[in-house]
Design an enzyme around this catalytic site. Structure first.
Site, PDB file in Angstrom:
ATOM      1  N   GLU A 435       0.830  -1.195   0.000  1.00 20.77           N
ATOM      2  CA  GLU A 435       0.000   0.000   0.000  1.00 20.77           C
ATOM      3  C   GLU A 435       0.873   1.256   0.000  1.00 20.77           C
ATOM      4  OE1 GLU A 435      -2.405   0.117   3.483  1.00 20.77           O
ATOM      5  OE2 GLU A 435      -3.027   2.190   3.164  1.00 20.77           O
ATOM      6  N   ASP A 510      -4.346  -0.110   9.637  1.00 17.34           N
ATOM      7  CA  ASP A 510      -5.372   0.873   9.987  1.00 17.34           C
ATOM      8  C   ASP A 510      -6.627   0.633   9.138  1.00 17.34           C
ATOM      9  OD1 ASP A 510      -4.602   1.678   7.516  1.00 17.34           O
ATOM     10  OD2 ASP A 510      -3.661   3.554   8.167  1.00 17.34           O
TER      11      ASP A 510
END
Ligand code: 0RA
Length: 646
Positions: A435, A510
């Protein structure tokens, strides 16, 4: 009299031999002795009461988990008959005792109503008795309350007796049972699973009220009552609650003939899911479909195509509607009842009765045809949506052909973003999907360039659940993924061409990270399902450690709190601080190299097809507005969605 008694005693002995077999081989009757089998006992008892309701004699069923671990099921039906059996073998035995202790006596011996009989259900309440250390039955009938009690897996403890008057005018049956802890791995019922099925039964039997309460001292479930006067129409509304329906009132039709009847409710939504048809036979979900689904789909395609052909304002010359275009966004319940259902297939989840196919074809063609004529506004929306779907499909096909030609002509050019590995032995190659560009940079520095490839994904890739294939293919992140994996997509996907042995998703810990992870899993599930096939299982989730600490000169990484506790118990004198790592985004390349990217130190979670399916479902629920549904879903699947961190 003497013969009656001896006959009765003899049949009691045969009964026990039958029940012995059930205790020896419970799996054959209830599938397992785990929590699934345990719940099966409840369903078996409730099914009998539902049969009584389906025959029009009961309207309320109350299920209670008792404080002492038992389960009580009360109905207001006719009450199990209590008179002596006339049949030769069981002569003299009270009918209720026969129902509860003779294998295969089942519920109905008056040939009235449909029975729930298949490979999975309808094994009979006697099986519940066999697998319970205690079972009590009260029957209110003819103004009297009758009672019989069994112990130790079906041995009569108290012969049938009258224990007083029935409450004024009341008839009905109460069965209480205590699952035998010697048989079951757990005797702890899980309300969430039970409720899901009760709600389904209430939807499928309109007007039936199903109440549930949990009186166990540590039970948390709130009392619930399911009661749907519009039955499967309410079911469709319920499913579409989290979606955007094309019109307000679900359509509905029913048809009955001889020994079989069908009920269908339907409503389209703006979504793109083409498998929203849920079918049932005698209240049992037919997951693998079967004749009823076949007949429905065939007639649905024909009737909508015929209708569209007459609406020249919508249909252009090149438009060609297919079944899947028409089913896109459709939520439908197809529920049939028949006397002798044939359940076939791997999981006995497929209805095999051929006569049901023609019933559905005729009913759907006629009655859905009427509905389209009578509801022109809705009908136009349905046709417009199908046309849109068919155009999208044509565009996607063109886009796919283009990609295919391109790779054939230009060679398999790899996207710039991909930092590929040098090895051409795919069995050792790993693709890390990372990511963000900064994590991508760290990973590129930390990798073993021979066997590890890095593909940074920026931002959120398109939500494939919502997007059509043609939109999806325009998305650069998706294009990059497809080329990197190198095996095509959708129906062209060829797992043997996958360029890596492991495809490892590496996202932050997260909310955004877990969302991207879910999106990726959904994309793979929808477009590259073979990646999850048992003998391939290419997809993994990297689990970066949560803590690090130092022992001597060595840095130690600990994956979670449990690992930290374990470490502390093994190193009781450890005084050094623990550092809490902030996730991949914050890790430098050395940390990455020593953890997630090191083949002997990392923790990888392999994703199987069930988990991917859950990711897919989670996503559609997360996208929806229905917070309650989301909460319930997550609770029910707590174990399997944990890795999604939602
Ligand atoms: C056999 C015959 C009749 C009813 C039942 C069984 C029956 C079974 C169960 C199990 C749970 N609840 C039940 N309620 C009824 C018909 C009796 C008659 O003709 O009156």
């Amino acid at each position: 009299m003497a013969t009656t008694t001896s006959n009765y005693d003899a049949s009691s002995i045969t009964a026990l031999e039958g029940l012995e077999h059930v205790r020896k081989r419970p799996g054959m009757y209830i599938g397992s002795t785990g929590v699934g089998g345990l719940h099966h006992l409840v369903y078996e008892v409730v099914d009998n009461s539902v049969d009584e309701a389906m025959a029009g004699h009961a309207s309320r069923i109350t299920v209670t988990l008792l404080a002492d671990g038992g389960c009580e099921v009360i109905d207001d039906g006719r009450g199990i008959p209590v008179d002596p059996m006339k049949d030769k073998k069981l002569k003299g035995m009270p009918a209720v005792e026969a129902v509860l202790s003779q294998l295969n006596t089942g519920g109905k011996f008056d040939g009235d109503g449909y029975k729930v009989s298949g490979g999975l259900h309808g094994v009979g309440v006697s099986v519940v008795n066999a697998l319970s250390c205690r079972l009590e039955c009260e029957v209110d009938r003819d103004g009297l309350r009758h009672f019989i009690e069994f112990r130790g897996g079906g041995k009569v403890k108290t012969r049938l007796k009258e224990i007083g008057k029935a409450p004024r005018g009341r008839t009905g049956t109460t069965i209480r049972f205590w699952p035998d802890p010697e048989v079951f791995e757990t005797t702890d019922f899980r309300p969430q699973a039970l409720l899901e099925r009760f709600q389904m039964m209430a939807f499928l039997n309109k007007g039936l009220e199903l109440r549930f309460s949990d009186r166990r001292p540590d039970g948390h479930a709130e009392p619930v009552s399911y009661h749907y006067n519009d039955g499967i129409r309410d079911f469709v509304k319920h499913i579409n609650e989290s979606k955007e329906p094309l019109f307000k009132k679900p359509g509905y039709f029913t048809q009955q003939e001889d020994d079989q009847e069908v009920e269908v409710a339907f409503q389209w939504n703006t979504g793109f899911n083409a498998d929203g048809i849920h079918s049932f036979a005698n209240g049992i979900a037919t997951i693998e479909g079967g004749m009823h689904e076949e007949g429905f789909k065939k007639a649905l395609t024909k009737v909508v195509k015929d209708y569209a052909a007459n609406s020249t304002t919508l249909l252009k010359k090149d438009d060609k509607l297919e079944g899947e275009d028409i089913r896109e966004g459709l939520t439908a319940i197809v529920s049939v009842r028949l006397r002798e259902p044939q359940f076939e297939g791997q999981t006995k989840g497929k209805l095999g009765n051929v006569s049901v196919r023609s019933l559905l074809e005729r009913a759907t063609y006629d009655k859905l045809g009427d509905w389209l004529q009578e509801n022109p506004t809705e009908a136009r929306k349905v046709v417009a949506k199908a046309i849109q779907a068919s155009r999208a499909r044509a565009a996607a096909r063109a886009a796919r052909d283009k990609t295919r030609r391109k790779s054939a002509l230009e060679g398999a050019g790899m996207p710039d973003k991909l930092k590929d590995c040098s090895s051409r032995n795919r069995d050792e190659c790993e693709l890390f999907i990372v990511e963000g560009d900064s994590a991508g940079g760290s990973a590129t520095q930390a990798r073993d360039p021979r066997i590890q490839a890095i593909l940074p994904i920026r931002g959120k890739i398109l939500n494939v659940e919502r997007a059509r294939l043609d939109h999806m293919l325009k998305n650069t992140e998706i294009q990059t993924l497809i080329s990197a994996i190198g095996a095509g997509l959708g129906e062209d996907f060829d797992a043997s061409k996958v360029r890596y042995d492991k495809i490892i998703i590496m996202c932050d810990a997260d909310v955004d990270g877990s969302h991207i992870r879910t999106l990726l899993l959904t994309f793979f599930f929808r477009q590259m399902k073979a990646l999850f096939e048992p003998d391939h299982e290419h997809v993994y989730i990297a689990q970066p450690p949560l803590y690090s600490t130092v022992v001597g000169k060595e840095k130690i990484y600990l994956k979670d709190d449990a690992a930290k506790d374990q470490f502390l118990s093994e190193h009781p004198t450890h005084k050094k601080e623990f550092q809490r790592l902030k996730g991949l985004g914050e890790m430098d390349w050395e940390e990455l190299g020593e953890t997630t990217m090191s083949s002997d130190k990392r923790t990888l979670l392999r994703v199987n097809v069930e988990q991917a399916a859950i990711a897919d479902e989670v996503l559609s629920i997360l996208m929806g507005e229905n917070v309650e549904q989301r909460k319930q879903f997550i609770q029910a699947n707590a174990k399997d969605v944990r890795f999604l961190d939602i």
